[in-house]
Design an enzyme around this catalytic site. Structure first.
Site, PDB file in Angstrom:
ATOM      1  N   ASP A   1      30.782  68.590   6.256  1.00 13.98           N
ATOM      2  CA  ASP A   1      29.384  68.253   6.513  1.00 13.98           C
ATOM      3  C   ASP A   1      28.777  67.395   5.399  1.00 13.98           C
ATOM      4  O   ASP A   1      27.754  67.736   4.832  1.00 13.98           O
ATOM      5  CB  ASP A   1      28.615  69.578   6.663  1.00 13.98           C
TER       6      ASP A   1
ATOM      7  N   GLU B   1      35.859  77.112   3.186  1.00 13.04           N
ATOM      8  CA  GLU B   1      35.810  77.476   4.596  1.00 13.04           C
ATOM      9  C   GLU B   1      36.986  76.930   5.399  1.00 13.04           C
ATOM     10  O   GLU B   1      36.786  76.254   6.426  1.00 13.04           O
ATOM     11  CB  GLU B   1      34.489  77.025   5.219  1.00 13.04           C
TER      12      GLU B   1
ATOM     13  N   TYR C   1      25.106  82.254   6.838  1.00  8.23           N
ATOM     14  CA  TYR C   1      23.849  81.592   7.239  1.00  8.23           C
ATOM     15  C   TYR C   1      23.114  82.444   8.272  1.00  8.23           C
ATOM     16  O   TYR C   1      22.829  81.997   9.376  1.00  8.23           O
ATOM     17  CB  TYR C   1      24.168  80.183   7.767  1.00  8.23           C
TER      18      TYR C   1
ATOM     19  N   GLU D   1      27.300  80.509  -0.670  1.00  9.12           N
ATOM     20  CA  GLU D   1      26.354  79.638   0.044  1.00  9.12           C
ATOM     21  C   GLU D   1      25.421  80.497   0.867  1.00  9.12           C
ATOM     22  O   GLU D   1      25.856  81.495   1.460  1.00  9.12           O
ATOM     23  CB  GLU D   1      27.074  78.689   1.027  1.00  9.12           C
TER      24      GLU D   1
HETATM   25  C1  BDP Z   1      28.614  75.470   5.191  1.00  4.42           C
HETATM   26  C2  BDP Z   1      29.500  74.393   4.575  1.00  4.42           C
HETATM   27  C3  BDP Z   1      28.664  73.271   3.969  1.00  4.42           C
HETATM   28  C4  BDP Z   1      27.616  72.820   4.976  1.00  4.42           C
HETATM   29  C5  BDP Z   1      26.724  73.996   5.314  1.00  4.42           C
HETATM   30  C6  BDP Z   1      25.608  73.609   6.282  1.00  4.42           C
HETATM   31  O1  BDP Z   1      30.330  74.957   3.579  1.00  4.42           O
HETATM   32  O2  BDP Z   1      29.513  72.206   3.593  1.00  4.42           O
HETATM   33  O3  BDP Z   1      26.868  71.728   4.526  1.00  4.42           O
HETATM   34  O4  BDP Z   1      27.538  74.962   5.927  1.00  4.42           O
HETATM   35  O5  BDP Z   1      25.883  73.593   7.471  1.00  4.42           O
HETATM   36  O6  BDP Z   1      29.301  76.277   6.066  1.00  4.42           O
HETATM   37  O7  BDP Z   1      24.525  73.291   5.845  1.00  4.42           O
END
Ligand code: BDP
Length: 647
Positions: free
Chosen positions: A208, A452, A505, A541
């Site tokens: 991404d 990932e 997330y 993250e």
């Molecule tokens: C995570 C990835 C990261 C993405 C992020 C996103 O590791 O590279 O930019 O999601 O979607 O899973 O913002």
């Protein structure tokens, strides 16, 4: 100074055991530094540039563009180096170009370099994305696979062949990704004439961020004498207040040589010395290297000055190389990450090398601004998501005490064909190059071999076991991890990592809009991973997109309020678990960054707490308040500030 007692002897013996491993790599890749014996000539600036837009992208090779001045082969444009080429022009086909591009510039080499047969002249490229071939005056001198890492070639004899001419450097760079490159990608031809023009193809990527390309880091020439210091490896430890610097110097080009090695403190005093190619330097009243906000004097660096004297029967040569050295230890227990035997909590960020216009090109104003923002935020660490950053950035981390999780470009390993032998072989080679480049940085406390990957797939177990064991064999002094978003029960690589790094997330990609699920889901995530592996966990993250200036209360996705409240919900859980086994939190992301175009992205990823132009969103202030509070609780604030911090 003699280290007293059996413990001291055991400690040194232990260090020697790990040290043999760190010296496994055959050749060095020392950062080019000026000294009394070495000169550096930067070749940054405007180069000639030509993209090979022929259907098969191979006209440049077929017509041997490297044999003549590039301008004689066809139209060229100005291209800055270092910089990605994608955003430099108004041409959309160059922004999204896939294939070979050609760079060229002529250099006037100082006559003393040419005249002195005893000098090596080395051409070094800091990084180019992704496959590079380099010619000097039409003669191929090297090629290199992979972006993000340096490569070089000795060109002294070539420039001496024709000293009357300027030296013409041609570099062809290809950004095509395959299932076996890092990161992986593939080219897809779309042949339906009712939908696509003739020859239409796209490059699919599984990560991404925008696939910026070109020469991203400085290109330079540097000199060394014929007999030179090729590599230095240091491993550090301490016992009570005595520091230990175990070192190994590898020398090339000298049959017999004398070494003078001296460790010099910041005030210029030599605190230890030796004349052996390897050994242990003992430092009385050592000043340890500490992270930012963990000590009043973070980032303390000694200088290891290596003087090599060699004689060739006619004359005597000296080579001098000085390496910054921070003395510190890193250890991991089942619940803690220890730096200098004290618990370290990562309160930091994930970054990208990314900015307007220059893309991934190295840019000093941006680097210094980012370090100022990190310090303003109270961040003590970052992960080099998702590839190795410039050496210049790593040096800043050493000096400022910013702790680094150093990640290789193993991002987007999703296709089962990217777990084959060829991929693994390349991935191992990239880890060799990364460890060779970054092994001496005190700021680097952990290697990350991937982000990932499809770690639930069957071949992932052999792949990551091999990769992680290889990395540990290369460097037994640092823990190794990879970053997972997989299910704790199915993840095949987790048994081999030292620290669990997990991305999630909640209330964004899962249960979008439901901030109320974060607490329960994050708790479950932590309990599951810890319950299964009893290894410390970093939330590597978490985050939410926020379009700067977009507001809604009650919070709605994509507003600054939503990003803020999402963070706060995560933070409440971190505060419970950091007393147990959670050892860090790294926000996704430090700043907004460019991505491929798609229905999920509005001119890039907006999960930054700063905009791409480095202005704070509301979330930045939440994070700043939190990080300074954490530092106040777990570390030592610098004398020039008080908590709550006033700047
Ligand atoms: C995570 C990835 C990261 C993405 C992020 C996103 O590791 O590279 O930019 O999601 O979607 O899973 O913002």
């Amino acid at each position: 100074m003699v280290l007293s007692g059996r413990l001291g002897v055991l400690r040194v013996l232990g260090l020697f055991a790990v040290f043999d491993a760190v010296c496994l790599l055959d050749a060095g890749m020392l950062f080019p530094r000026e000294s009394s014996s070495r000169e550096v000539k930067e070749l940054n600036g405007v180069w000639s540039f030509r993209a090979d837009k022929s259907p098969k992208r191979n006209q440049g090779f077929e017509s041997a563009w490297y044999k003549r001045r590039l301008a004689e082969t066809g139209p060229v444009i100005d291209m800055p180096v270092p910089a990605s080429y994608n955003d430099i022009t108004q041409d959309p086909t160059l922004r999204d170009f896939i294939g070979w591009v050609w760079y060229e510039r002529e250099v006037v080499v100082p006559v003393r370099w040419v005249a002195d047969e005893g000098k090596r002249v080395v051409l070094r490229v800091g990084s180019a994305h992704y496959y590079s071939v380099v010619w000097v005056n039409g003669v191929k001198v090297t090629e290199h696979e992979g972006g993000h890492l340096p490569f070089e070639a000795e060109i002294g004899s070539l420039i001496r062949n024709d000293p009357s001419n300027a030296c013409r450097i041609t570099i062809a760079v290809n950004n095509t990704l395959t299932l076996e490159t890092l990161p992986p990608g593939n080219i897809q031809y779309l042949n339906d004439p009712t939908k696509y023009p003739d020859g239409f193809f796209v490059q699919n990527i599984f990560f991404d961020f925008f696939n910026y390309a070109g020469i991203h880091r400085p290109v330079l020439l540097y000199t060394t004498p014929k007999a030179y210091v090729d590599d230095i490896t240091v491993v550090t430890d301490f016992l009570d207040n005595t520091g230990l610097v175990l070192y190994n110097i590898s020398v090339q080009g000298a049959a017999t040589a004398t070494l003078n090695i001296s460790l010099i403190d910041k005030d210029g005093y030599s605190v230890a010395s030796s004349s052996k190619p390897s050994g242990v330097l003992k430092v009385v009243d050592v000043k340890l290297w500490w992270p930012y906000l963990m000590h009043q004097n973070p980032g303390y660096l000694y200088s290891l000055e290596v003087r090599l004297l060699s004689a060739n029967g006619i004359s005597t040569n000296e080579d001098v190389y000085t390496l910054p050295v921070g003395i510190r230890t890193v250890n991991v227990s089942s619940t803690q990450f220890l730096i200098n035997n004290k618990p370290f909590y990562f309160h930091g960020v994930n970054k990208h090398e990314d900015a307007d216009i220059r893309g991934k090109g190295l840019d000093w104003p941006l680097i210094v601004k980012d370090f100022n923002l990190l310090k303003w935020l109270g961040a003590n660490s970052f992960r080099t998501s998702h590839y190795p950053y410039a050496e210049e950035i790593m040096q800043m981390c050493d000096r400022h005490g910013i702790v680094v999780i150093d990640e290789c470009p193993g991002v987007g390993i999703k296709d089962i064909r990217s777990f084959g032998n060829a991929s693994l072989k390349h991935h191992l080679a990239v880890m060799d190059e990364l460890v060779r480049r970054d092994k001496n940085h005190p700021s680097v406390v952990m290697w990350s071999v991937a982000n990932e990957p499809a770690s639930e797939m069957h071949p992932a177990e052999f792949y990551f076991k091999t990769l992680i064991e290889h990395t540990k064999a290369l460097d037994p002094t640092r823990p190794v991890t990879y970053v997972t978003d997989s299910n704790y029960a199915k993840d095949k690589g987790a048994p081999y990592v030292d620290v669990i790094c997990v991305n999630s997330y909640f209330s964004w990609y899962h249960d979008p809009g439901h901030l109320e699920v974060i607490s329960i889901q994050l708790n479950t995530e932590f309990e599951n991973w810890y319950g299964k592996y009893q290894k410390p966990i970093i939330q590597s993250e978490y985050g939410a997109d926020a379009v700067p200036g977009l507001h809604n209360d009650p919070p709605v996705m994509f507003t600054e309020e939503y990003q803020k409240v999402l963070l706060q919900n995560y933070h409440s859980v971190f505060d419970q678990k950091r007393k147990q086994y959670v050892i860090g939190e790294l926000i996704w992301n430090f700043a907004d960054f460019m991505t491929v175009q798609g229905i999920f992205r509005v001119v890039g990823n907006k999960k930054g707490v700063f905009t791409r132009q480095r202005q704070p969103k509301a979330a930045a202030f939440i994070l700043k308040e939190r990080y300074w509070r954490l530092a106040n609780e777990t570390g030592t604030l610098p004398p020039w500030t008080k908590y709550p911090c006033s700047f």
